[in-house]
Design an enzyme around this catalytic site. Structure first.
Site, mmCIF file in Angstrom:
data_model
loop_
_atom_site.group_PDB
_atom_site.id
_atom_site.type_symbol
_atom_site.label_atom_id
_atom_site.label_comp_id
_atom_site.label_asym_id
_atom_site.label_seq_id
_atom_site.Cartn_x
_atom_site.Cartn_y
_atom_site.Cartn_z
ATOM 1 N N LYS A 137 111.663 -33.389 -37.369
ATOM 2 C CA LYS A 137 111.472 -34.530 -38.265
ATOM 3 C C LYS A 137 112.566 -34.531 -39.316
ATOM 4 C CE LYS A 137 106.512 -35.394 -38.069
ATOM 5 N NZ LYS A 137 105.320 -35.594 -38.914
ATOM 6 N N GLU B 88 104.851 -36.850 -31.740
ATOM 7 C CA GLU B 88 103.660 -37.024 -32.538
ATOM 8 C C GLU B 88 102.733 -38.106 -31.976
ATOM 9 O OE1 GLU B 88 104.596 -37.829 -36.635
ATOM 10 O OE2 GLU B 88 103.021 -36.510 -37.305
ATOM 11 N N ARG C 252 100.198 -33.021 -32.129
ATOM 12 C CA ARG C 252 101.018 -32.719 -33.305
ATOM 13 C C ARG C 252 100.371 -33.308 -34.564
ATOM 14 N NH1 ARG C 252 107.617 -33.208 -33.679
ATOM 15 N NH2 ARG C 252 107.819 -32.568 -35.851
ATOM 16 N N LYS D 234 103.546 -23.558 -35.593
ATOM 17 C CA LYS D 234 104.107 -24.909 -35.699
ATOM 18 C C LYS D 234 104.924 -25.231 -34.456
ATOM 19 C CE LYS D 234 106.052 -28.688 -37.515
ATOM 20 N NZ LYS D 234 106.525 -29.246 -38.771
ATOM 21 N N HIS E 76 96.581 -33.165 -45.080
ATOM 22 C CA HIS E 76 97.721 -33.933 -45.590
ATOM 23 C C HIS E 76 97.371 -35.375 -45.923
ATOM 24 C CE1 HIS E 76 100.014 -30.438 -44.662
ATOM 25 N NE2 HIS E 76 101.144 -31.013 -45.012
ATOM 26 N N ASN F 87 98.566 -32.625 -39.560
ATOM 27 C CA ASN F 87 98.254 -33.390 -40.775
ATOM 28 C C ASN F 87 96.978 -32.917 -41.452
ATOM 29 O OD1 ASN F 87 100.487 -35.124 -40.562
ATOM 30 N ND2 ASN F 87 99.412 -36.328 -39.010
ATOM 31 N N HIS G 29 103.893 -30.151 -53.542
ATOM 32 C CA HIS G 29 103.352 -30.603 -52.256
ATOM 33 C C HIS G 29 102.286 -29.627 -51.770
ATOM 34 C CE1 HIS G 29 103.138 -32.305 -48.257
ATOM 35 N NE2 HIS G 29 103.446 -31.130 -47.740
ATOM 36 N N ARG H 73 126.509 -40.860 -33.993
ATOM 37 C CA ARG H 73 125.319 -40.876 -33.130
ATOM 38 C C ARG H 73 124.825 -39.465 -32.777
ATOM 39 N NH1 ARG H 73 128.288 -44.861 -30.220
ATOM 40 N NH2 ARG H 73 127.872 -46.928 -31.041
ATOM 41 N N GLU I 286 100.959 -24.493 -46.196
ATOM 42 C CA GLU I 286 101.268 -24.805 -44.790
ATOM 43 C C GLU I 286 100.930 -23.617 -43.889
ATOM 44 O OE1 GLU I 286 101.896 -27.842 -44.114
ATOM 45 O OE2 GLU I 286 102.634 -28.625 -46.028
ATOM 46 N N HIS J 223 98.498 -36.164 -49.456
ATOM 47 C CA HIS J 223 99.502 -37.201 -49.745
ATOM 48 C C HIS J 223 98.950 -38.230 -50.726
ATOM 49 C CE1 HIS J 223 101.957 -36.525 -45.799
ATOM 50 N NE2 HIS J 223 102.393 -35.780 -46.793
#
Lengths: 376, 376
Positions: free
Chosen positions: A146, A240, A244, A230, A251, A248, A268, A124, A188, A255
């Site tokens: 993330k 998010e 935040r 960031k 993105h 994106n 990417h 955990r 980025e 994506h």
């Protein structure tokens, strides 16, 4: 020896943590400074990164009296999957870890996401340290908590928000990146400047050639600035819910391109560069502003090194509908009013998006076709 | 209709949540009251629980305009494993969930732990609702955010702390439990009284027969009190750094018994009842107190229904060393100075523990042998 100082602190209300830019040899001292004094240390990495850095890092840790349990995984996106995750579980649990055993994620975004998720879910939660070695990992994926793996249905669908104890981004590790990875990883960096820092965008414009060619002084300045942007956005919105989502920018479109082309055709970063061109065109069409024209020109100056391939417009639109950030089927677009002035909207005419895709792909190796997808 | 009120609120600083004791038919209203208004709802359960409650719950949800995605898993501890977890991932992701889709965990501790972990890790976190139907789940496992699955090396080694939006424990579902499961599940109730509430222990002593026979009025009172005690301990120590460890009273010994006997010989509750006898004997030996003698007598009054089996003393001691809460090889024992006055110590002579094991197993169907284990 005094303890190294972070170049930035990610100011989470209950769990602030430092971003460092020390050499990897300093990692044992950083562990000590953060009271991570467990005798055993897990190091998760991939074969490419291991070839350069695993032996020296292990040597430093052993010199400091630690035992290292190395886990070296195959490189590439396919490692963000259940089988490598299970391998981390099996190796660590068999090694007799306890809740104080730190997990060091040494590598790029794939290693950071996977090792971070393993750390989040072992007993955990084990203490996690990110040691990002790629540009994208240093300015983006190692910052903000993330973690996760991919699922057959899509990328990053299994995961957790889990913050590291600290992040150390050794700038010298960027020298071993292939040039294409370096240059596309700048996507980025450029994105952070566009959504949050006009003065930083000016720096990227002025020193464009130095940045592309990896001039060492400029690298440090650019990486630290992008990482701090960031961190600032994450600190205000860990889960998010709100701003935040501005990260994106480019993105949602990027994506979709990655997904429709199949992973591996574009990096990417290249997909995000193309996605930002689409987003800037849509932005300028909805709210024209001279800085958006200038931004598009700068973004067009970053190379996209893909092979020629046909892309169906309908597939792109359908793919955007399946992004995991879509809620109740409504796509939320991140757009700019000007450099540094982002906003989120769900209200964009389909024709504006079609046109932006068409103009952007016409200047890339990709060819847009208007063949309708089955679900257009 | 006014919204139902919780019988207790778990007072987490940033995420307080309610414990309800409403009938399952009230679940749609509770979802509405908590702004969980997604049209699609995931219900995770097992075959035993599904036979009683899945159809009526689905009916109520559909009547309220929801679409239900049911996931019915095999009953039993072996379901807390990677394959059933993957089945939840596959089913939910294929069903087109988004970040607002609630996961309802309908069942006992296994379902709650597994579905909770799936909710924690799908799209980095879906809203989770616990609908516990067993006694242990209602007073213990659904409260406090522990989720996870087992690993070959041990139980609950993969998991996360992840809090539900709310918990609803329908007291009428307890009527369908087999009597052995009801009676052994009382171990957690008795434990909560012993570590935190002398007046509640008095109630359990006074109404011992009613509690054992499941008298409905007494059931509601006992379950709600036990749940509230657990919630109080959790609220002060979400990540089990301090006093939440007191909830391990009887469990270090009980887990060792479960592990050495093989799972299934004893129920978890029976193992905890025996573990509490050991812990009370050790406690009284170190700090004698009349209330500990009385506590032992009451605990001895709960039946342990195992078959005769030999247990090696050395195996028990070795097993305790491998508990996941052990740090740097040191076992932390939760003991009592008196009823309601717990403490934690690492300093207990081995002979005191051997004697307490011997006395306890002599009065159970288990037979203690002094055969040394390989690692004693």
């Amino acid at each position: 020896m005094s303890s190294p100082a972070p170049f930035h602190t990610l100011a989470l209300p209950h769990h602030p943590y430092g971003l460092y830019a020390e050499r990897l040899a300093t990692v044992p001292a950083l562990l000590d400074a953060h009271a991570l004094d467990s005798p055993q240390v897990i190091v998760v990495t991939d074969e490419h990164v291991a070839a350069h850095y695993l032996r020296p890092l292990t040597h430093q840790l052993e010199k400091a009296g630690r035992t290292v349990v190395p886990i070296v995984l195959p490189p590439g996106e396919q490692t963000k999957a259940p089988v490598p995750l299970q391998r981390i579980y099996d190796t660590t649990l068999t090694a007799g870890i306890d809740r104080a055993t730190p997990v060091l994620a040494l590598g790029g975004g794939v290693v950071g996401d996977l090792a971070g998720f393993a750390a989040a879910t072992l007993l955990r939660g084990l203490p996690l340290v990110h040691l990002p070695t790629s540009l994208i990992a240093q300015v983006d994926s190692s910052i903000g908590g993330k973690t996760g793996i991919n699922h057959a249905v899509g990328k990053n669908l299994i995961g957790a928000f889990y913050q590291p104890v600290f992040v150390n981004a050794d700038p010298t590790t960027l020298n071993s990146l292939p040039l294409r990875e370096w240059q596309s990883g700048l996507a980025e960096v450029v994105k952070h400047a566009l959504i949050a820092a006009p003065d930083f965008f000016d720096e990227l414009e002025t020193y464009h050639a130095d940045v592309l060619s990896r001039e060492p002084q400029r690298v440090s300045s650019v990486v630290q600035r992008a990482a701090a942007i960031k961190a600032g956005l994450v600190a205000d919105d860990v889960h998010e819910q709100g701003q935040r989502a501005l990260l994106n920018f480019g993105h949602t479109f990027g994506h979709a391109l990655e997904s429709v082309c199949g992973y591996g055709v574009l990096t990417h970063g290249e997909a995000v560069f193309l996605g930002m061109r689409v987003a800037l065109r849509v932005s300028h069409r909805l709210t024209p502003h001279p800085s958006l024209v200038r931004a598009l020109e700068i973004v067009q100056g970053f190379p996209v090194d893909a092979s020629v391939q046909s892309v169906a417009r309908g597939d792109l639109m359908a793919s955007m509908q399946h992004d995991k950030k879509v809620k109740n089927g409504t796509v939320r677009y991140v757009l700019l009013r000007a450099i540094g002035d982002p906003y989120i909207t769900t209200d964009v005419p389909a024709q504006v998006i079609y046109d932006a895709w068409a103009d952007t792909l016409a200047e890339s190796p990709l060819r847009l076709t208007t063949t309708a997808a089955s679900n257009e």
